[in-house]
Motif scaffolding. Structure first.
Motif, PDB file in Angstrom:
ATOM      1  N   LEU A  45       0.833  -1.418   0.128  1.00 31.10           N
ATOM      2  CA  LEU A  45      -0.039  -0.009   0.163  1.00 31.10           C
ATOM      3  C   LEU A  45       0.993   1.128  -0.219  1.00 31.10           C
ATOM      4  O   LEU A  45       1.634   1.799   0.837  1.00 31.10           O
ATOM      5  N   LEU A  46       0.231   1.503  -0.452  1.00 33.28           N
ATOM      6  CA  LEU A  46       0.955   3.770  -0.801  1.00 33.28           C
ATOM      7  C   LEU A  46       0.224   4.429  -0.964  1.00 33.28           C
ATOM      8  O   LEU A  46      -0.794   5.162  -1.224  1.00 33.28           O
ATOM      9  N   PRO A  47       0.492   5.490   0.383  1.00 36.57           N
ATOM     10  CA  PRO A  47      -0.255   6.210   1.047  1.00 36.57           C
ATOM     11  C   PRO A  47       0.179   7.965  -0.250  1.00 36.57           C
ATOM     12  O   PRO A  47       0.919   7.849  -0.878  1.00 36.57           O
ATOM     13  N   ALA A  56      -5.377  11.228   1.173  1.00 36.56           N
ATOM     14  CA  ALA A  56      -6.827  11.701  -0.219  1.00 36.56           C
ATOM     15  C   ALA A  56      -6.531   9.862  -0.417  1.00 36.56           C
ATOM     16  O   ALA A  56      -7.822   9.622  -1.046  1.00 36.56           O
ATOM     17  N   GLY A  57      -6.179   8.831  -0.432  1.00 35.38           N
ATOM     18  CA  GLY A  57      -6.187   7.677  -0.620  1.00 35.38           C
ATOM     19  C   GLY A  57      -4.833   6.740  -0.330  1.00 35.38           C
ATOM     20  O   GLY A  57      -4.254   7.506   0.318  1.00 35.38           O
ATOM     21  N   ARG A  58      -4.826   5.340  -1.413  1.00 36.07           N
ATOM     22  CA  ARG A  58      -4.122   4.536  -1.330  1.00 36.07           C
ATOM     23  C   ARG A  58      -4.239   4.140  -2.349  1.00 36.07           C
ATOM     24  O   ARG A  58      -5.492   3.420  -2.661  1.00 36.07           O
ATOM     25  N   VAL A  59      -2.864   3.751  -3.042  1.00 37.49           N
ATOM     26  CA  VAL A  59      -2.307   3.009  -4.499  1.00 37.49           C
ATOM     27  C   VAL A  59      -1.843   1.227  -3.595  1.00 37.49           C
ATOM     28  O   VAL A  59      -1.524   1.289  -2.944  1.00 37.49           O
ATOM     29  N   LEU A  60      -2.480   0.439  -4.145  1.00 39.66           N
ATOM     30  CA  LEU A  60      -2.594  -1.158  -3.867  1.00 39.66           C
ATOM     31  C   LEU A  60      -1.855  -1.562  -4.937  1.00 39.66           C
ATOM     32  O   LEU A  60      -2.321  -1.929  -6.068  1.00 39.66           O
ATOM     33  N   LEU A  61      -0.961  -2.453  -4.847  1.00 37.46           N
ATOM     34  CA  LEU A  61      -0.358  -3.167  -5.286  1.00 37.46           C
ATOM     35  C   LEU A  61       0.097  -4.461  -4.804  1.00 37.46           C
ATOM     36  O   LEU A  61      -0.288  -4.740  -4.053  1.00 37.46           O
ATOM     37  N   LEU A 115       3.007  11.561  -2.833  1.00 37.04           N
ATOM     38  CA  LEU A 115       3.249   9.945  -2.139  1.00 37.04           C
ATOM     39  C   LEU A 115       3.543  10.157  -1.330  1.00 37.04           C
ATOM     40  O   LEU A 115       4.857  10.385  -0.965  1.00 37.04           O
ATOM     41  N   GLY A 116       3.271   8.550   0.184  1.00 39.15           N
ATOM     42  CA  GLY A 116       4.721   8.826   0.962  1.00 39.15           C
ATOM     43  C   GLY A 116       5.417   7.503   0.563  1.00 39.15           C
ATOM     44  O   GLY A 116       5.457   7.064  -0.633  1.00 39.15           O
ATOM     45  N   LEU A 117       5.060   7.227   1.333  1.00 41.59           N
ATOM     46  CA  LEU A 117       6.620   5.205   1.078  1.00 41.59           C
ATOM     47  C   LEU A 117       5.195   3.786   1.215  1.00 41.59           C
ATOM     48  O   LEU A 117       4.712   3.424   2.236  1.00 41.59           O
ATOM     49  N   PRO A 118       5.886   3.090   0.391  1.00 41.22           N
ATOM     50  CA  PRO A 118       5.436   2.599   0.265  1.00 41.22           C
ATOM     51  C   PRO A 118       5.452   0.865   1.064  1.00 41.22           C
ATOM     52  O   PRO A 118       6.338   1.100   2.001  1.00 41.22           O
ATOM     53  N   GLU A 119       4.253   0.430   1.748  1.00 42.34           N
ATOM     54  CA  GLU A 119       4.954  -0.911   2.714  1.00 42.34           C
ATOM     55  C   GLU A 119       4.016  -1.817   2.384  1.00 42.34           C
ATOM     56  O   GLU A 119       2.933  -1.986   2.174  1.00 42.34           O
ATOM     57  N   ARG A 120       4.746  -2.941   2.865  1.00 40.00           N
ATOM     58  CA  ARG A 120       3.678  -4.288   2.613  1.00 40.00           C
ATOM     59  C   ARG A 120       2.722  -4.155   4.136  1.00 40.00           C
ATOM     60  O   ARG A 120       3.142  -3.577   4.712  1.00 40.00           O
TER      61      ARG A 120
END
Length: 169
Positions: A45-47, A56-61, A115-120
Motif C-alpha cells: 500500500l502506498l499512501p 487522500a487515498g492509497r494505491v494498492l499493488l 506520495l508517501g512511502l510504500p509498505e508491505r
C-alpha cells in the motif's frame, strides 16, 4: 461517486514500466472490481497525501508470489535462489512507488497530491480494505500467467496493519 474515465495512456504506461523492470511484456486492462487475492500474494500500500499531509487515498499493488520473485530477480540481476526476502520486498515496493506515481499523475488534474512511502501489508488487510470501500480504479495484467493488480482507493478508512500482520513472501 462515479468511476473515473481511465486515461488511455495509463495502461500503456504501466505496461512499459513492467517491461522495463521485469524484462517481460505485460498488458493491463481496467476492471470493474478487484480480482480475488491468494494467500501467497505480495501486497503493498502506498499512501497518497494531500498538501496538508492528510491521506487522500492509497494505491494498492498485488503481485502473485511468482511475479513478485521474478521482479526482484530481474531488478537485482540475481538468480531466484539467491534472492533474499528483503530484496523481493524492496523491488516490489519500488514497483508500487512507480505504479502509484503513474496512477496519481493520471487521476490528479490539480497536481496537488503527493506520495508517501510504500509498505508491505497482509492479504487480510487488503480484504478488509476492499470490503470497506471499493476501489475507484482497478487495473490488472492480462498477458499470460501474470498476476499483477493495481488499484486506487480514496479516503482509506483503515489504520495501517501492525507489524505482526506482515510476513515476507
Amino acid at each position: 461517486m462515479d468511476a473515473p474515465r481511465l486515461p488511455p495512456e495509463l495502461a500503456a504506461t504501466l505496461a512499459s514500466a513492467w517491461l522495463s523492470l521485469a524484462g517481460e511484456p505485460c498488458a493491463f486492462t481496467s476492471l470493474d472490481a478487484m480480482p480475488p487475492r491468494l494467500p501467497g500474494d505480495a501486497c503493498f500500500l502506498l499512501p497518497v497525501l494531500r498538501a496538508d499531509l492528510r491521506e487522500a487515498g492509497r494505491v494498492l499493488l498485488v503481485l502473485g508470489d511468482d511475479d513478485a520473485h521474478h521482479l526482484g530477480a530481474s531488478m537485482f540481476g540475481l538468480p531466484l535462489d539467491e534472492l533474499a526476502p528483503a530484496d523481493v520486498d524492496d523491488a516490489n515496493a519500488e514497483l508500487c512507488n512507480i505504479f502509484g506515481s503513474c496512477v496519481v499523475k493520471a487521476l490528479d488534474d490539480s497536481h496537488e497530491l503527493e506520495l508517501g512511502l510504500p509498505e508491505r501489508t497482509s492479504v487480510g488487510h487488503v480484504e478488509e480494505l476492499c470490503a470497506g470501500c471499493p476501489p475507484r480504479l482497478t487495473l490488472a495484467a492480462t498477458l499470460g500467467p501474470r498476476h499483477v493488480v493495481v488499484a486506487y482507493f480514496e479516503d482509506d478508512p483503515l489504520p495501517p496493519p501492525s507489524s505482526k500482520e506482515l510476513r515476507h513472501g
